[in-house]
Design a protein around this motif. Sequence first.
Motif, PDB file in Angstrom:
ATOM      1  N   ASN A   1     -22.347 154.846 105.110  1.00 27.99           N
ATOM      2  CA  ASN A   1     -22.036 155.972 104.490  1.00 27.99           C
ATOM      3  C   ASN A   1     -21.160 155.449 103.098  1.00 27.99           C
ATOM      4  O   ASN A   1     -19.954 155.023 103.186  1.00 27.99           O
ATOM      5  N   LEU A   2     -21.657 155.564 102.124  1.00 27.12           N
ATOM      6  CA  LEU A   2     -21.054 155.040 100.944  1.00 27.12           C
ATOM      7  C   LEU A   2     -19.909 155.584 100.374  1.00 27.12           C
ATOM      8  O   LEU A   2     -19.089 155.224  99.921  1.00 27.12           O
ATOM      9  N   HIS A   3     -19.739 157.020 100.835  1.00 31.86           N
ATOM     10  CA  HIS A   3     -18.431 157.688 100.505  1.00 31.86           C
ATOM     11  C   HIS A   3     -17.247 156.974 101.088  1.00 31.86           C
ATOM     12  O   HIS A   3     -16.092 157.476 100.685  1.00 31.86           O
ATOM     13  N   ALA A   4     -17.493 156.429 102.212  1.00 35.26           N
ATOM     14  CA  ALA A   4     -16.417 155.921 103.056  1.00 35.26           C
ATOM     15  C   ALA A   4     -16.387 154.409 102.935  1.00 35.26           C
ATOM     16  O   ALA A   4     -15.505 153.786 103.351  1.00 35.26           O
ATOM     17  N   PHE A   5     -17.409 153.711 102.237  1.00 38.48           N
ATOM     18  CA  PHE A   5     -17.244 152.306 102.303  1.00 38.48           C
ATOM     19  C   PHE A   5     -16.656 151.687 101.151  1.00 38.48           C
ATOM     20  O   PHE A   5     -16.900 152.103  99.906  1.00 38.48           O
ATOM     21  N   PHE A   6     -15.487 151.047 101.419  1.00 40.26           N
ATOM     22  CA  PHE A   6     -14.513 150.582 100.361  1.00 40.26           C
ATOM     23  C   PHE A   6     -15.267 149.925  99.293  1.00 40.26           C
ATOM     24  O   PHE A   6     -14.973 150.081  98.114  1.00 40.26           O
ATOM     25  N   PRO A   7     -16.098 148.840  99.446  1.00 36.36           N
ATOM     26  CA  PRO A   7     -16.566 148.019  98.121  1.00 36.36           C
ATOM     27  C   PRO A   7     -17.363 148.890  97.401  1.00 36.36           C
ATOM     28  O   PRO A   7     -17.360 148.958  96.022  1.00 36.36           O
ATOM     29  N   TYR A   8     -18.057 149.841  97.894  1.00 33.32           N
ATOM     30  CA  TYR A   8     -18.819 150.773  96.914  1.00 33.32           C
ATOM     31  C   TYR A   8     -18.084 151.594  96.234  1.00 33.32           C
ATOM     32  O   TYR A   8     -18.100 151.671  94.884  1.00 33.32           O
ATOM     33  N   GLN A   9     -16.883 152.392  96.689  1.00 30.13           N
ATOM     34  CA  GLN A   9     -16.031 153.215  96.196  1.00 30.13           C
ATOM     35  C   GLN A   9     -15.297 152.453  95.120  1.00 30.13           C
ATOM     36  O   GLN A   9     -15.023 152.663  93.816  1.00 30.13           O
ATOM     37  N   PHE A  10     -14.687 150.918  95.543  1.00 27.96           N
ATOM     38  CA  PHE A  10     -13.944 150.385  94.529  1.00 27.96           C
ATOM     39  C   PHE A  10     -14.785 149.778  93.274  1.00 27.96           C
ATOM     40  O   PHE A  10     -14.328 149.821  92.167  1.00 27.96           O
ATOM     41  N   SER A  11     -16.221 149.646  93.210  1.00 29.40           N
ATOM     42  CA  SER A  11     -16.870 149.345  92.375  1.00 29.40           C
ATOM     43  C   SER A  11     -17.325 150.266  91.326  1.00 29.40           C
ATOM     44  O   SER A  11     -17.309 150.082  90.227  1.00 29.40           O
ATOM     45  N   ILE A  12     -17.261 151.648  91.945  1.00 28.18           N
ATOM     46  CA  ILE A  12     -17.405 152.891  91.143  1.00 28.18           C
ATOM     47  C   ILE A  12     -16.170 153.312  90.331  1.00 28.18           C
ATOM     48  O   ILE A  12     -16.172 153.406  89.122  1.00 28.18           O
ATOM     49  N   LEU A  13     -15.070 153.066  90.979  1.00 30.07           N
ATOM     50  CA  LEU A  13     -13.520 153.150  90.241  1.00 30.07           C
ATOM     51  C   LEU A  13     -13.507 151.931  89.200  1.00 30.07           C
ATOM     52  O   LEU A  13     -13.088 152.207  88.117  1.00 30.07           O
ATOM     53  N   ALA A  14     -13.863 150.838  89.657  1.00 30.65           N
ATOM     54  CA  ALA A  14     -13.770 149.667  88.460  1.00 30.65           C
ATOM     55  C   ALA A  14     -14.714 149.970  87.192  1.00 30.65           C
ATOM     56  O   ALA A  14     -14.115 149.794  86.289  1.00 30.65           O
ATOM     57  N   GLY A  15     -15.814 150.565  87.737  1.00 29.91           N
ATOM     58  CA  GLY A  15     -16.613 151.130  86.314  1.00 29.91           C
ATOM     59  C   GLY A  15     -16.064 151.872  85.400  1.00 29.91           C
ATOM     60  O   GLY A  15     -16.070 152.026  84.271  1.00 29.91           O
ATOM     61  N   GLN A  16     -15.359 153.221  86.258  1.00 29.02           N
ATOM     62  CA  GLN A  16     -14.804 154.239  85.784  1.00 29.02           C
ATOM     63  C   GLN A  16     -13.442 153.714  84.768  1.00 29.02           C
ATOM     64  O   GLN A  16     -13.508 154.127  83.615  1.00 29.02           O
ATOM     65  N   ILE A  17     -12.883 152.749  85.355  1.00 33.17           N
ATOM     66  CA  ILE A  17     -11.673 152.114  84.693  1.00 33.17           C
ATOM     67  C   ILE A  17     -12.212 151.468  83.399  1.00 33.17           C
ATOM     68  O   ILE A  17     -11.567 151.675  82.345  1.00 33.17           O
ATOM     69  N   SER A  18     -13.220 150.522  83.485  1.00 33.15           N
ATOM     70  CA  SER A  18     -13.491 149.793  82.462  1.00 33.15           C
ATOM     71  C   SER A  18     -13.958 150.717  81.253  1.00 33.15           C
ATOM     72  O   SER A  18     -13.811 150.715  79.991  1.00 33.15           O
ATOM     73  N   ASN A  19     -14.876 151.777  81.792  1.00 37.92           N
ATOM     74  CA  ASN A  19     -15.103 152.577  80.766  1.00 37.92           C
ATOM     75  C   ASN A  19     -14.184 153.621  79.936  1.00 37.92           C
ATOM     76  O   ASN A  19     -14.246 153.737  78.651  1.00 37.92           O
ATOM     77  N   TYR A  20     -13.235 153.792  80.765  1.00 34.96           N
ATOM     78  CA  TYR A  20     -11.917 154.541  80.260  1.00 34.96           C
ATOM     79  C   TYR A  20     -11.263 153.889  79.330  1.00 34.96           C
ATOM     80  O   TYR A  20     -11.064 154.275  78.122  1.00 34.96           O
ATOM     81  N   ILE A  21     -11.203 152.493  79.517  1.00 35.15           N
ATOM     82  CA  ILE A  21     -10.282 151.555  78.494  1.00 35.15           C
ATOM     83  C   ILE A  21     -11.254 151.300  77.358  1.00 35.15           C
ATOM     84  O   ILE A  21     -10.812 150.998  76.391  1.00 35.15           O
ATOM     85  N   ALA A  22     -12.485 150.883  77.755  1.00 32.55           N
ATOM     86  CA  ALA A  22     -13.552 150.633  76.666  1.00 32.55           C
ATOM     87  C   ALA A  22     -13.755 151.613  75.622  1.00 32.55           C
ATOM     88  O   ALA A  22     -14.103 151.236  74.323  1.00 32.55           O
ATOM     89  N   LYS A  23     -13.339 152.968  75.653  1.00 32.07           N
ATOM     90  CA  LYS A  23     -13.525 153.782  74.360  1.00 32.07           C
ATOM     91  C   LYS A  23     -12.828 153.341  73.442  1.00 32.07           C
ATOM     92  O   LYS A  23     -13.156 153.425  72.333  1.00 32.07           O
ATOM     93  N   ILE A  24     -11.823 152.735  73.677  1.00 32.74           N
ATOM     94  CA  ILE A  24     -10.673 152.256  72.488  1.00 32.74           C
ATOM     95  C   ILE A  24     -11.403 151.277  71.589  1.00 32.74           C
ATOM     96  O   ILE A  24     -11.628 151.268  70.373  1.00 32.74           O
ATOM     97  N   TYR A  25     -11.779 150.298  72.391  1.00 34.03           N
ATOM     98  CA  TYR A  25     -12.278 148.734  71.575  1.00 34.03           C
ATOM     99  C   TYR A  25     -13.820 149.417  71.226  1.00 34.03           C
ATOM    100  O   TYR A  25     -14.241 148.734  70.128  1.00 34.03           O
ATOM    101  N   ARG A  26     -14.429 150.068  71.962  1.00 34.26           N
ATOM    102  CA  ARG A  26     -16.092 150.345  71.484  1.00 34.26           C
ATOM    103  C   ARG A  26     -16.120 151.128  70.427  1.00 34.26           C
ATOM    104  O   ARG A  26     -16.691 150.890  69.400  1.00 34.26           O
ATOM    105  N   GLU A  27     -15.248 152.428  70.489  1.00 37.26           N
ATOM    106  CA  GLU A  27     -15.232 153.328  69.231  1.00 37.26           C
ATOM    107  C   GLU A  27     -14.881 152.669  67.929  1.00 37.26           C
ATOM    108  O   GLU A  27     -15.535 152.924  66.739  1.00 37.26           O
ATOM    109  N   LYS A  28     -13.827 152.074  68.036  1.00 38.14           N
ATOM    110  CA  LYS A  28     -13.095 151.819  66.752  1.00 38.14           C
ATOM    111  C   LYS A  28     -13.452 150.302  66.308  1.00 38.14           C
ATOM    112  O   LYS A  28     -13.901 150.102  64.852  1.00 38.14           O
ATOM    113  N   TYR A  29     -14.254 149.191  67.093  1.00 40.39           N
ATOM    114  CA  TYR A  29     -14.530 147.816  66.695  1.00 40.39           C
ATOM    115  C   TYR A  29     -15.716 147.611  67.069  1.00 40.39           C
ATOM    116  O   TYR A  29     -16.635 146.499  66.863  1.00 40.39           O
ATOM    117  N   GLY A  30     -16.517 148.489  67.860  1.00 43.75           N
ATOM    118  CA  GLY A  30     -17.816 148.142  68.333  1.00 43.75           C
ATOM    119  C   GLY A  30     -18.085 146.974  69.217  1.00 43.75           C
ATOM    120  O   GLY A  30     -19.158 146.332  69.448  1.00 43.75           O
TER     121      GLY A  30
END
Length: 149
Positions: free
Chosen positions: A9-38
């Motif tokens: 059950n991936l909805h309850a599997f911590f490693p899967y949920q954490f990897s999804i969260l890590a990707g979301q966090i990375s993309n959220y922060i990346a907006k800053i340096y991706r948009e302005k500096y490429g």
Amino acid sequence: MLENPSLLNLHAFFPYQFSILAGQISNYIAKIYREKYGLSNFEWRVIATVGQHQKISAKDVCEFTQLEKMQVSRAISKLSDSGVICQQKSSEDRRASLLTLSTLGQEMYQEIIPLVISQEQKMLSGLTAQECKQLIFLTKKLSGCLSTK
């Protein structure tokens, strides 16, 4: 309880949920340096690591960031070609290069830091101060457990 215990059950599997969260966090922060500096995520991680350490080898960047050698090498090559990072031969090991930020790289780093810190604060704004401390503590604890195995 799962109806079929042989299914994950991936909805309850911590490693899967954490990897999804890590990707979301990375993309959220990346907006800053991706948009302005490429910059890519890997390029930013190299800049941030070199900025923190002031002078560091590519091997140590790999260890510090937990990125693959090829990812770091490509990022360093692009950043060096664009004048963001300087490479100089190590006096202790002539096979190794030490990385530093150029003036352009230092300016970029100093401009991005307050923006990513602000983005981090926005991201964590839904948590109490105690929850933030606990999250950081638990993340470091899990990371420490995994690095010793």
